[in-house]
Design an enzyme around this catalytic site. Structure first.
Site, short mmCIF file in Angstrom:
data_model
loop_
_atom_site.label_atom_id
_atom_site.label_comp_id
_atom_site.label_asym_id
_atom_site.label_seq_id
_atom_site.Cartn_x
_atom_site.Cartn_y
_atom_site.Cartn_z
N HIS A 185 0.84 -0.78 0.30
CA HIS A 185 0.37 0.11 -0.27
C HIS A 185 0.62 1.40 0.23
O HIS A 185 0.61 2.65 -0.77
CB HIS A 185 -0.76 0.28 1.23
CG HIS A 185 -2.32 0.51 0.61
ND1 HIS A 185 -3.50 0.40 0.60
CD2 HIS A 185 -2.16 1.89 1.42
CE1 HIS A 185 -4.13 1.26 -0.01
NE2 HIS A 185 -4.09 2.21 0.77
N GLU A 426 1.91 -11.39 -26.41
CA GLU A 426 2.73 -11.82 -25.00
C GLU A 426 3.27 -13.49 -25.49
O GLU A 426 4.17 -13.62 -24.12
CB GLU A 426 1.55 -12.34 -24.21
CG GLU A 426 0.77 -10.43 -23.72
CD GLU A 426 -0.06 -10.68 -22.60
OE1 GLU A 426 0.49 -10.47 -21.59
OE2 GLU A 426 -1.35 -11.50 -22.62
N ASP A 450 4.87 -10.53 -20.17
CA ASP A 450 4.86 -11.80 -20.37
C ASP A 450 5.84 -12.57 -21.57
O ASP A 450 6.88 -13.74 -21.75
CB ASP A 450 3.68 -12.03 -20.82
CG ASP A 450 2.94 -12.34 -19.12
OD1 ASP A 450 3.82 -12.59 -18.66
OD2 ASP A 450 1.91 -11.21 -18.89
N CYS A 497 2.14 -1.59 -24.62
CA CYS A 497 1.33 -1.83 -22.78
C CYS A 497 2.59 -2.60 -21.99
O CYS A 497 1.61 -2.30 -20.87
CB CYS A 497 0.05 -1.76 -22.71
SG CYS A 497 -0.60 -3.80 -23.04
C1 PEP Z 1 2.61 -7.53 -20.11
O1 PEP Z 1 2.51 -9.03 -20.04
O2 PEP Z 1 3.23 -7.38 -20.59
C2 PEP Z 1 1.28 -6.86 -20.08
C3 PEP Z 1 1.36 -5.53 -19.51
O3 PEP Z 1 0.41 -7.63 -18.68
P1 PEP Z 1 0.55 -7.96 -17.36
O4 PEP Z 1 1.34 -7.59 -17.17
O5 PEP Z 1 -1.03 -7.58 -17.07
O6 PEP Z 1 0.76 -9.58 -17.63
MG MG Z 2 1.21 -9.65 -19.54
#
Ligand code: PEP
Ligand code: MG
Length: 537
Positions: A185, A426, A450, A497
């Site tokens: 937190h 991913e 990932d 992302c």
């Molecule tokens: C990723 O795998 O880069 C992603 C954006 O998803 P997460 O981090 O939620 O697995």
């Molecule tokens: Mg991911």
């Protein structure tokens, strides 16, 4: 001077006086000799605690949003927990003071929660301890509220959620805690407040540190307690440079993100809940490129209903007021476990039953999400994307599912808008077949967290493997290049992302590759915009 390390949760330099946070209220009152009086004192302390928590709830809701405030609701509920109340009453009847009984039972219950298998229940251990501490403080006649009248660097072994939310935030320059994780937190709050902070810090917490000058270096993950004049001067210079850099970035607020050669990039933000939109707007992100839906499923006893999901998504759409929103369907599984999903323990959870696999096998989980996403699209621009895709068949199944949802909503005369459908890239499989996938969807968003884990066979949760997790590995960069080329060859856009999207040492490289969108933590947006606007690419 004492120098030590910690795990940085927000970059920056803070210099100020150390303030040692103390939880305990000293000696607990002894049994007054009258069981009835102690029982009454316990009841009235519960009532006082309830009133305090309600006030705190309102304050937190205003300052940090409803989701953060809900933590206090959990504690309010625990005040009425019959098992806890009966155990305290029993101890009082055996001749203990209400304060000592509330404290002792709180410790036992908190340990029981800490020993549970379920992540959510384990995390409640802190709430139980927090609630018991509040009762103990009330019964001991000590003031649970904290008096900090000047800007300080707050040092603590750990901070409970309710301690964190009631801190006088205007006077906190940084946090340094011995425990906690980057997702604790305190860490979340530090990132929201954009203040340099350390968790897991190796720092002596005794009265000799109180009031001493301390420097927190959130760039390097270290602190200097009682610094020598040289170190102080060096760090003051570093702080000044960081502040000037931040100030310079302000000129990019509200500016379009276009490189010198005219390449426009959408700079979006990643969020987990409707409350985070405030930070999207503060960070000047142009939209949301990844809303991680699984956060709407965490910290609950049961599945959210379609209506709850719809209201959360609609709230984000409305707050974004016309800016784009990309909702990722839930990616439960692997590190994000929720008891009510009833998932079996797995040998290799990262390679297991997670993400889109759960949605495709359990339409009763997928349906309310997709209906909620489509319903929210009646209020503003919404796209949906799907995690952990590894084959064209999965995409076809998802599209078929979405078609059925649209037909259902049409038959029920429920309004919805155009929802672009994209996939997260991913898995190395998805990257390799990205040309085929691109024929089926409207966009790609690369989940580099990932993609790196699967490409390099390095468990992203395992801190021991950090040195092997080379996010700039040529194999990862080659896949990134291939993905965007295949997207463009089929006329769709591609973004990133994962964490790599905010890696400013690669921004130019991503521009060169042709990425159309980068989605990141809102605090990084202006910095990345500066690099793009100054780039010749
Ligand atoms: C990723 O795998 O880069 C992603 C954006 O998803 P997460 O981090 O939620 O697995
Ligand atoms: Mg991911």
């Amino acid at each position: 001077m004492i120098q030590g390390k910690g795990t940085a949760v927000f970059a920056g330099i803070a210099i100020g006086k150390a303030f040692l946070f103390s939880h305990s209220a000293g000696e607990l009152p002894v049994f007054c000799g009258d069981v009835q009086k102690e029982l009454q004192a316990f009841d009235s302390a519960r009532e006082t605690a309830r009133q305090q928590l309600q006030l705190l709830f309102e304050k937190t809701k205003q300052e940090l949003g409803e989701e953060q405030a809900m933590i206090l609701d959990v504690q309010c509920m625990m005040l009425d927990d019959l098992d806890y109340i009966e155990a305290v009453q029993q101890q009082i009847q055996q001749g203990r003071s209400a304060a000592a009984a509330a404290d002792a039972v709180g410790t036992v219950f908190s340990q029981q929660f800490a020993d549970m298998d379920d992540d959510y229940m384990r995390a409640r251990s802190v709430d139980v301890r927090d609630m018991a501490k509040r009762l103990t403080a009330i019964l001991s006649g000590t003031n649970a509220e904290l008096e900090i009248t000047e800007p300080v660097v707050l040092l603590a072994d750990d901070l409970s959620p309710s301690e964190t939310v009631q801190l006088p935030k205007d006077n906190i320059l940084a946090f340094v805690t011995c425990q906690g994780s980057t997702n604790s937190h305190t860490a979340i709050l530090a990132r929201m407040m954009s203040i340099p902070s350390l968790v897991q810090a190796q720092i002596p917490l005794n009265s000799t540190v109180q009031g001493k000058t301390i420097i927190v270096d959130g760039f390097e993950g270290c602190y200097y307690l009682d610094p020598d004049p040289d170190t102080l001067a060096k760090m003051q210079e570093k702080q000044k440079t960081a502040q000037q850099k931040q100030q310079l970035l302000e000129q990019y607020r509200g500016k379009p993100t276009i490189s010198k050669s005219g390449k426009k990039v959408k700079l979006f933000a990643n969020i987990g809940s409707p409350d985070d939109v405030a930070y999207v707007l503060k960070g000047d992100a142009e939209g949301v490129g990844l809303m991680r839906s699984e956060f709407l499923y965490l910290g609950r006893e049961d599945f959210p209903t379609e209506q709850e999901l719809f209201e959360a998504y609609r709230s984000v759409v409305e707050q974004l007021d016309g800016k784009e929103l990309v909702i990722r369907t839930l990616d439960i599984g692997a590190d994000k476990k929720v008891d009510y999903f009833g998932l079996e323990p797995e040998e290799n959870p990262a390679l297991g039953y997670r993400g889109i696999r759960i949605c495709l096998k359990q339409p009763e989980i997928f349906r309310p999400q997709m209906r909620a996403i489509y319903r929210a699209s009646a209020y503003g621009p919404v796209s949906a994307m799907f995690p952990m895709i590894a084959s064209v068949q999965e995409v076809l199944a998802v599209k078929e599912f979405c078609k059925t949802i649209r037909e259902e909503l049409t038959a029920e005369a429920i309004p919805f808008g155009e929802v672009a459908l994209g996939v997260m890239i991913e898995t190395p499989a998805a990257a390799v077949i990205s040309r085929e996938l691109a024929k089926e969807v409207d966009f790609f968003s690369v989940g580099t967290n990932d993609l790196t884990q699967y490409t390099l066979a390095v468990d992203r949760q395992n801190e021991k493997l950090a040195e092997f997790c080379d996010t700039h590995h040529p194999a990862v960069l080659a896949l990134l290049k291939m993905i965007v080329e295949n997207a463009h060859a089929e006329g769709i856009w591609a973004g990133i992302c994962g964490e790599l999207g905010a890696d400013t040492t690669l921004t130019e490289e991503f521009l060169k590759m042709g990425y159309d969108e980068l989605s990141m933590s809102p605090a990084k947006v202006l910095e990345v915009r500066r690099i793009i606007c100054e780039s010749e690419e």
